[in-house]
Design a protein around this motif. Structure first.
Motif, PDB file in Angstrom:
ATOM      1  N   GLY A  10      -6.032  -1.465  91.597  1.00 30.94           N
ATOM      2  CA  GLY A  10      -5.182  -2.117  92.574  1.00 30.94           C
ATOM      3  C   GLY A  10      -5.865  -2.377  93.902  1.00 30.94           C
ATOM      4  O   GLY A  10      -5.260  -2.965  94.809  1.00 30.94           O
ATOM      5  N   PHE A  11      -7.138  -1.987  94.049  1.00 30.07           N
ATOM      6  CA  PHE A  11      -7.834  -2.128  95.328  1.00 30.07           C
ATOM      7  C   PHE A  11      -8.273  -3.569  95.579  1.00 30.07           C
ATOM      8  O   PHE A  11      -8.356  -4.010  96.722  1.00 30.07           O
ATOM      9  CB  PHE A  11      -9.053  -1.200  95.364  1.00 30.07           C
ATOM     10  N   VAL A  12      -8.592  -4.300  94.517  1.00 31.35           N
ATOM     11  CA  VAL A  12      -9.056  -5.682  94.633  1.00 31.35           C
ATOM     12  C   VAL A  12      -7.969  -6.608  94.091  1.00 31.35           C
ATOM     13  O   VAL A  12      -7.512  -6.435  92.953  1.00 31.35           O
ATOM     14  CB  VAL A  12     -10.364  -5.918  93.874  1.00 31.35           C
ATOM     15  N   GLY A  45     -10.855  -5.659  84.241  1.00 39.77           N
ATOM     16  CA  GLY A  45     -10.536  -5.273  85.615  1.00 39.77           C
ATOM     17  C   GLY A  45     -10.985  -3.876  85.984  1.00 39.77           C
ATOM     18  O   GLY A  45     -10.462  -3.290  86.936  1.00 39.77           O
ATOM     19  N   HIS A  46     -11.984  -3.335  85.277  1.00 37.47           N
ATOM     20  CA  HIS A  46     -12.435  -1.981  85.567  1.00 37.47           C
ATOM     21  C   HIS A  46     -13.592  -1.936  86.557  1.00 37.47           C
ATOM     22  O   HIS A  46     -14.249  -0.898  86.696  1.00 37.47           O
ATOM     23  CB  HIS A  46     -12.788  -1.241  84.274  1.00 37.47           C
ATOM     24  N   SER A  47     -13.866  -3.042  87.232  1.00 36.53           N
ATOM     25  CA  SER A  47     -14.802  -3.013  88.344  1.00 36.53           C
ATOM     26  C   SER A  47     -14.031  -2.774  89.635  1.00 36.53           C
ATOM     27  O   SER A  47     -12.885  -3.197  89.769  1.00 36.53           O
ATOM     28  CB  SER A  47     -15.570  -4.338  88.432  1.00 36.53           C
ATOM     29  N   PHE A  48     -14.690  -2.125  90.575  1.00 33.86           N
ATOM     30  CA  PHE A  48     -14.043  -1.765  91.838  1.00 33.86           C
ATOM     31  C   PHE A  48     -14.560  -2.614  92.995  1.00 33.86           C
ATOM     32  O   PHE A  48     -14.153  -2.415  94.133  1.00 33.86           O
ATOM     33  CB  PHE A  48     -14.257  -0.281  92.107  1.00 33.86           C
ATOM     34  N   ARG A 291      -5.181   6.661  88.300  1.00 32.59           N
ATOM     35  CA  ARG A 291      -6.007   5.573  88.819  1.00 32.59           C
ATOM     36  C   ARG A 291      -6.815   6.036  90.027  1.00 32.59           C
ATOM     37  O   ARG A 291      -6.355   6.826  90.847  1.00 32.59           O
ATOM     38  CB  ARG A 291      -5.150   4.357  89.157  1.00 32.59           C
ATOM     39  N   PHE A 292      -8.018   5.501  90.114  1.00 28.33           N
ATOM     40  CA  PHE A 292      -8.941   5.914  91.170  1.00 28.33           C
ATOM     41  C   PHE A 292      -9.804   4.729  91.575  1.00 28.33           C
ATOM     42  O   PHE A 292      -9.847   3.688  90.912  1.00 28.33           O
ATOM     43  CB  PHE A 292      -9.829   7.067  90.690  1.00 28.33           C
ATOM     44  N   ASN A 293     -10.504   4.883  92.686  1.00 29.70           N
ATOM     45  CA  ASN A 293     -11.593   4.003  93.068  1.00 29.70           C
ATOM     46  C   ASN A 293     -12.890   4.795  92.992  1.00 29.70           C
ATOM     47  O   ASN A 293     -12.883   6.024  93.160  1.00 29.70           O
ATOM     48  CB  ASN A 293     -11.370   3.436  94.475  1.00 29.70           C
ATOM     49  N   GLU A 294     -13.985   4.096  92.755  1.00 28.13           N
ATOM     50  CA  GLU A 294     -15.221   4.802  92.408  1.00 28.13           C
ATOM     51  C   GLU A 294     -16.436   4.152  93.050  1.00 28.13           C
ATOM     52  O   GLU A 294     -16.527   2.932  93.163  1.00 28.13           O
ATOM     53  CB  GLU A 294     -15.383   4.797  90.886  1.00 28.13           C
ATOM     54  N   MET A 295     -17.360   5.006  93.464  1.00 26.23           N
ATOM     55  CA  MET A 295     -18.705   4.597  93.856  1.00 26.23           C
ATOM     56  C   MET A 295     -19.688   5.318  92.938  1.00 26.23           C
ATOM     57  O   MET A 295     -19.531   6.527  92.686  1.00 26.23           O
ATOM     58  CB  MET A 295     -18.996   4.959  95.317  1.00 26.23           C
ATOM     59  N   GLU A 296     -20.650   4.599  92.422  1.00 25.03           N
ATOM     60  CA  GLU A 296     -21.692   5.235  91.600  1.00 25.03           C
ATOM     61  C   GLU A 296     -23.040   4.666  92.006  1.00 25.03           C
ATOM     62  O   GLU A 296     -23.227   3.444  92.056  1.00 25.03           O
ATOM     63  CB  GLU A 296     -21.447   4.997  90.111  1.00 25.03           C
ATOM     64  N   TYR A 297     -23.967   5.557  92.278  1.00 30.12           N
ATOM     65  CA  TYR A 297     -25.333   5.153  92.592  1.00 30.12           C
ATOM     66  C   TYR A 297     -26.289   5.709  91.542  1.00 30.12           C
ATOM     67  O   TYR A 297     -26.089   6.813  91.006  1.00 30.12           O
ATOM     68  CB  TYR A 297     -25.735   5.633  93.982  1.00 30.12           C
ATOM     69  N   ASP A 354      -8.639   9.117  94.719  1.00 28.69           N
ATOM     70  CA  ASP A 354      -7.323   8.710  94.232  1.00 28.69           C
ATOM     71  C   ASP A 354      -6.981   7.313  94.746  1.00 28.69           C
ATOM     72  O   ASP A 354      -7.111   7.015  95.935  1.00 28.69           O
ATOM     73  CB  ASP A 354      -6.280   9.722  94.720  1.00 28.69           C
ATOM     74  N   ALA A 355      -6.540   6.433  93.831  1.00 27.66           N
ATOM     75  CA  ALA A 355      -6.227   5.053  94.201  1.00 27.66           C
ATOM     76  C   ALA A 355      -5.073   4.949  95.187  1.00 27.66           C
ATOM     77  O   ALA A 355      -4.896   3.903  95.828  1.00 27.66           O
ATOM     78  CB  ALA A 355      -5.913   4.237  92.953  1.00 27.66           C
TER      79      ALA A 355
END
Length: 433
Positions: A10-12, A45-48, A291-297, A354-355
């Motif tokens: 839901g962030f984008v 839609g699983h990209s953030f 649901r969550f938002n995520e950063m991965e490096y 958490d989203a």
């Protein structure tokens, strides 16, 4: 009523002029030639990041899916680019084939997973795009193109990780392996022990990963290895219940950090160990409903434990509202020009929020640590990098963009967000000025 699109968290969001669902390559080609631009492609839609966001046309490939053909002797299968990973697993099992590796979510479309360099874990196992044998796409002029390893290796390497900006995939041929079984074991250990033995433990299994639970002092280590044993029952999954407990402790005990830490540590230590054998498609995937938002490096492997230690310290000192576990994996090096794993063994560290809450303060604070250790961001997960940054960390960046210009000379696939990534100034309809 206006068209509306949202990613999974839901962030984008987007309000395009059109949302199109072509049924085949011919319909897709006509869309590319005539639909309002810019055209962006939606998988699951699983990209953030705003990869799909467009005021022009969002194209869904949900009708371009399923098995096209397969080669038993070569262990290959050709599928529509809109095929979801969950369906793909069963398609492959039905013809005696298997994906060599997977992540823990199966909702993505294979086209989106390829385009964003989605991956599982294992020091000798590559991301999904390393399985590419051939690919068919519609270019920016509406022309159908086909590339194969045998005839177009450079083009496979240039376009295998393409962010939906090097054409729109229609079909892909994947190099798979024979169906197999895995023995999966999971246990809890102190995070200090995990960091001390990081390289040894991550390299000791075909696939290994671990989760650090914030404020617990503990890691959940997961190891998977090939097995010829008969299947045993997979334990009941309780990840969602565990998240609910962590969220409750975070909310109720935020002003009592010592008590919160003690309760979380006690709860994590009581999590029972797991040891079971199952067919591959019954092992990798976990239920992800919260649901969550995520950063991965993606970092050089040898820098992984140092970066993680700093991320843990940052989180526990400044972000008491964070309760989602941090996920740590390894990925084999590859030759794809825009792959975060280009020519280096990688340690991937993913942080989640958490989203329901604003993720940006946490992500902005963590990102400099990832960058300090030479990290490359996951293309589909939150980051702040732009073209000048990518030019420094991708040796074949200019080569890749030259290929992109040839495939999409009028920037039909370039939204404002993509323009910032690539250093292109588009017009409102996706045509270069």
């Amino acid at each position: 009523m206006a068209n509306a699109w949202s990613n999974w968290s839901g962030f984008v969001t987007a309000s395009p002029k059109s949302i199109a669902t072509p049924a085949n390559a011919g319909e897709l080609a006509e869309l590319v030639r005539s639909a309002p631009g810019p055209l962006r492609v939606a998988g699951a839609g699983h990209s953030f990041t705003p990869l799909v966001q467009s005021e022009g046309t969002i194209v869904s490939l949900e009708r371009i899916e399923g098995l096209v053909s397969h080669e038993p002797a070569a262990t290959r299968a050709r599928v529509g680019a809109g095929t979801r990973l969950g369906a793909l697993m069963h398609i492959l099992q039905g013809i005696g084939q298997a994906l060599p590796n997977m992540g823990d979510i199966d909702k993505q479309a294979i086209g989106g997973a390829l385009g964003t360099a989605t991956h599982g874990s294992g020091p000798t196992l590559g991301a999904y795009h390393t399985q590419l044998e051939a690919m068919q796409l519609v270019d920016g002029r509406g022309k159908l193109r086909e590339y194969s390893r045998a005839n177009d290796m450079d083009m496979i390497h240039a376009t295998g990780v393409a962010l939906g900006a090097f054409g729109i995939l229609t079909e892909v041929t994947m190099n798979n392996i024979a169906a197999y079984r895995l023995r999966r074991c999971k246990w809890v250990l102190p995070i200090g022990d995990m960091l001390r033995d990081f390289e040894k433990m991550m390299a000791a299994h075909r696939s290994a990963e671990f989760y650090y639970i914030p404020f617990s002092g503990c890691a959940q280590f997961i190891a998977s290895d090939l097995s010829d044993a008969q299947p045993t029952q997979r334990p009941t999954e309780d990840d969602e219940e565990g998240l609910a407990t962590l969220r409750k402790l975070c909310t109720v005990l935020r002003r009592l950090p010592s008590l919160r830490r003690a309760l979380i540590k006690g709860a994590v230590k009581k999590v029972p160990a797991e040891d079971y054998v199952q067919d591959w498609l019954n092992v990798y995937v976990s239920d992800r409903r919260t649901r969550f938002n995520e950063m991965e490096y993606h970092l050089p492997f040898e820098e992984g434990r140092k970066a993680l230690a700093e991320i843990i310290a940052l989180t526990e000192k400044h972000f008491p509202e964070v309760y989602f576990p941090m996920e740590v994996r390894s990925v084999a090096p590859d030759e794809f020009w825009l792959s975060p794993f280009y020519k280096r063994l990688t340690c991937s560290i993913a942080i989640h929020h958490d989203a329901a809450n604003d993720p940006l303060p946490f992500m902005r604070a963590a990102e400099p640590i990832f960058r300090k250790y030479g990290g490359r961001p996951h293309w589909g997960k939150m980051h702040s990098l732009k073209a000048a940054d990518f030019k420094k960390i991708y040796p074949r960046w200019d080569d890749a963009l030259a290929v992109r210009r040839d495939i999409d000379p009028n920037n039909r696939f370039v939204s404002p967000y993509m323009a910032a990534l690539f250093g292109i100034e588009p017009s409102p309809v996706g045509i270069e000025k």
